[in-house]
Scaffold this active site. Structure first.
Site, PDB file in Angstrom:
ATOM      1  N   LYS A 145       0.835  -1.191   0.000  1.00 48.00           N
ATOM      2  CA  LYS A 145       0.000   0.000   0.000  1.00 48.00           C
ATOM      3  C   LYS A 145       0.880   1.254   0.000  1.00 48.00           C
ATOM      4  CE  LYS A 145      -1.476   1.827   3.794  1.00 48.00           C
ATOM      5  NZ  LYS A 145      -1.195   2.403   5.124  1.00 48.00           N
ATOM      6  N   GLU A 213      -3.425   4.508  18.090  1.00 46.01           N
ATOM      7  CA  GLU A 213      -1.956   4.444  18.165  1.00 46.01           C
ATOM      8  C   GLU A 213      -1.439   5.592  19.001  1.00 46.01           C
ATOM      9  OE1 GLU A 213       0.134   3.225  14.335  1.00 46.01           O
ATOM     10  OE2 GLU A 213      -1.579   4.373  13.650  1.00 46.01           O
ATOM     11  N   HIS A 237      -7.054  -1.155   6.399  1.00 47.06           N
ATOM     12  CA  HIS A 237      -7.076  -2.034   7.569  1.00 47.06           C
ATOM     13  C   HIS A 237      -8.454  -2.131   8.234  1.00 47.06           C
ATOM     14  CE1 HIS A 237      -2.907  -1.628   6.807  1.00 47.06           C
ATOM     15  NE2 HIS A 237      -2.683  -0.567   7.534  1.00 47.06           N
ATOM     16  N   LYS A 337      -4.101   8.887  15.609  1.00 46.15           N
ATOM     17  CA  LYS A 337      -2.716   8.988  16.077  1.00 46.15           C
ATOM     18  C   LYS A 337      -2.727   9.736  17.403  1.00 46.15           C
ATOM     19  CE  LYS A 337      -0.880   7.603  12.077  1.00 46.15           C
ATOM     20  NZ  LYS A 337      -0.712   6.184  11.933  1.00 46.15           N
TER      21      LYS A 337
HETATM   22  C1  BG6 Z   1       0.224   1.453   8.363  1.00 42.35           C
HETATM   23  C2  BG6 Z   1      -0.024   2.925   8.403  1.00 42.35           C
HETATM   24  O1  BG6 Z   1      -0.421   0.861   7.269  1.00 42.35           O
HETATM   25  O2  BG6 Z   1      -0.261   0.863   9.564  1.00 42.35           O
HETATM   26  C3  BG6 Z   1       0.640   3.552   9.622  1.00 42.35           C
HETATM   27  O3  BG6 Z   1       0.489   3.520   7.214  1.00 42.35           O
HETATM   28  C4  BG6 Z   1       0.196   2.846  10.869  1.00 42.35           C
HETATM   29  O4  BG6 Z   1       0.334   4.938   9.715  1.00 42.35           O
HETATM   30  C5  BG6 Z   1       0.362   1.342  10.733  1.00 42.35           C
HETATM   31  O5  BG6 Z   1       0.983   3.342  11.943  1.00 42.35           O
HETATM   32  C6  BG6 Z   1      -0.256   0.624  11.910  1.00 42.35           C
HETATM   33  O6  BG6 Z   1       0.067  -0.733  11.852  1.00 42.35           O
HETATM   34  P1  BG6 Z   1       0.070  -1.635  13.153  1.00 42.35           P
HETATM   35  O7  BG6 Z   1       0.386  -2.996  12.652  1.00 42.35           O
HETATM   36  O8  BG6 Z   1       1.130  -1.072  14.065  1.00 42.35           O
HETATM   37  O9  BG6 Z   1      -1.292  -1.502  13.758  1.00 42.35           O
END
Ligand code: BG6
Length: 488
Positions: A145, A213, A237, A337
């Site tokens: 992506k 996050e 996601h 975030k």
């Molecule tokens: C990525 C995003 O696809 O997924 C990021 O571009 C994000 O911004 C990340 O931090 C989160 O992934 P995970 O696996 O840490 O939840």
């Protein structure tokens, strides 16, 4: 041991962040587990002029830096590095691709090209591979992506890649589909009749999906500012997780059946338009605050930031799936975030009991909840009411938890990183954890609608302080329906 035939894996963008942090460590882990064929090779491709020994040294350094949970096995590092070769070319130059033919042997191995580069390079890499005959089946291509910035750009990428590769050769990554706990959603839903018989509007009141996050934009302000949280997290996601939660039972655990069912969900998403955008969406942008007791800057004060931007770092949406199973059941999605904690979870709230015989001690019976913790504290929890022990005349009830922690239950099992699973499936030629072109395009169709509605409603993102759960409006999004976010 692996049953897959040997392959030549070409890693475009091998010196980039993703390859160093995730892909090379994941391949090392596969090697360590005996899941890479002895004869399989990895060819790193990037612009820098490195010798093969310099490249191997860099890879070994990355493994040392990014594999932190267990000590490196030096014998495996050596074996792994011996598989590596390096081809330094300018990816934008079509003629440069000829140099790859010295590294790859498509006559005796399956060639898998992994595009861990900015998508702007995907078309020229495809042209380059085609010019040296590396796009013909059984060759495979793995695409990272973002697959586009909107439906139109995503179609352009898909069309270009589709000129050379058939859909059966294309593996589009959504790394959430490689997470153990996301895969466990399939087990939970389709291996347990307790859940499958209660998985619809008759038993379920609402669903929440949260992906919070603590991190901010991690030094990639310009990229992020162009994307925003809706494109970066929801388009891929969150909508993938939603599809797995909401899809009909597939006939088989294979790519065709699973992707078909997920697609039907994406096609059933009720569009968000100017008429419901105010009621059903909230977007926010963080200001300075504290996360994990550390002072952090606001979005507009991050390194490389411009002084003004209307990009959202937080999104909450109320989504409806217009089909029989989910009629009247809202799906609340929330992602941001600089939230108070890292937490990805799905909360299924069941309908309350129709009649309360315990009204004397509890005027309202809290409904059961199934909480699926996807990360970091992986597990499944059921909240239910129990009688508090005691001889009192009236029954005292209390919400209690049936809590299955993966860490405790599977303490001797290593939880593999998502990329290990995905690379393994790509090498073995299984597409069920990869996203079909139509899924990507339908997800974009929905997201484009939200973006257009935001654009037309002159409202800007609402501020929220870093270290909080987003703007107050996100609380109201549920409060207006008499619900609240699960923050237990
Ligand atoms: C990525 C995003 O696809 O997924 C990021 O571009 C994000 O911004 C990340 O931090 C989160 O992934 P995970 O696996 O840490 O939840």
């Amino acid at each position: 041991m692996t049953t897959a035939a040997p392959c030549d894996l070409i890693l475009f963008g091998t010196l980039g962040d993703l390859a160093r942090r995730k892909l090379l460590p994941a391949l090392y882990q596969l090697d360590r587990a005996g899941l890479l064929h002895d004869a399989s090779r990895i060819i790193g491709v990037a612009r820098d002029g490195l010798s093969v020994s310099e490249y191997r040294q860099r890879v070994a350094d990355s493994l040392g830096k990014f594999i932190t949970k267990e000590p490196l096995d030096e014998a495996v590092v050596e074996r792994f590095c011996a598989r590596l070769s390096y081809c330094g070319i300018d990816l934008a130059e079509l003629e440069a691709y000829a140099a790859l033919t010295d590294h790859v042997d498509s006559s005796s191995r399956t060639v898998i090209s992994y595009f861990a580069t900015p998508p702007a390079l995907f078309p020229v890499i495809c042209d380059g591979l085609a010019s040296i005959g590396l796009t013909e089946a059984p060759a495979r291509v793995v695409l990272e992506k973002p697959l586009g910035h909107d439906l139109a750009s995503s179609k352009r990428i898909n069309q270009h890649v589709g000129r050379y590769f058939d859909e059966s050769q294309i593996y589009r990554i959504d790394h959430y589909l490689g997470k153990e706990t996301v895969l466990n959603l399939l087990a939970l839903r389709f291996a347990n009749s307790l859940f499958s018989s209660h998985w619809d509007h008759t038993a379920i009141d609402s669903v929440q999906i949260t992906a919070a996050e603590q991190v901010g934009v991690e030094g990639r302000w310009s990229y992020y500012d162009d994307a925003g949280q809706l494109r970066d997290m929801v388009q891929n996601h969150l909508l993938q997780v939603l599809s797995l939660i909401a899809m009909e039972p597939p006939t088989r655990l294979d790519a065709e059946n699973i992707r078909e069912e997920k697609l039907k969900v994406l096609k059933s998403l009720r569009p968000i338009t100017v008429s419901n955008v105010r009621d059903d969406t909230v977007r926010g942008q963080y200001t300075a605050g504290f996360v994990a007791d550390q002072k952090v800057p606001g979005y507009l004060q991050e390194e490389g930031a411009r002084s003004r931007s209307a990009t959202e770092t937080f999104v909450a949406l109320k989504v409806h799936i217009d089909n029989w199973r989910w009629s009247g059941v809202p799906f609340y999605l929330r992602t941001g975030k600089r939230m108070p904690e890292k937490r990805t979870e799905v909360v299924i709230s069941f309908k309350p009991q129709p009649h309360n015989i315990f009204y004397e001690t509890l005027s309202e019976l809290p409904a059961n909840k199934l909480i699926i913790r996807l990360q970091p504290d992986e597990g499944v929890e059921i909240q239910m009411l129990n009688k508090v022990p005691g001889l009192g005349k009236q029954m005292q009830l209390q919400t209690t938890k049936l809590d299955l922690s993966f860490f405790e239950t599977f303490e001797h099992h290593r939880i593999a990183d998502a990329y290990e699973r995905l690379l393994l499936e790509a090498i073995e030629g299984n597409q069920y954890l990869f996203v079909h072109r139509e899924e990507v395009e339908h997800a974009w169709r929905f997201i484009d609608g939200v973006l257009a509605a935001w654009h037309n409603s002159a409202e800007l993102p609402k501020n929220y302080q870093a270290g909080t759960w987003g703007p107050v409006a996100a609380v109201n999004l549920l409060a207006q329906d008499g619900r609240q976010w699960d923050e237990s």
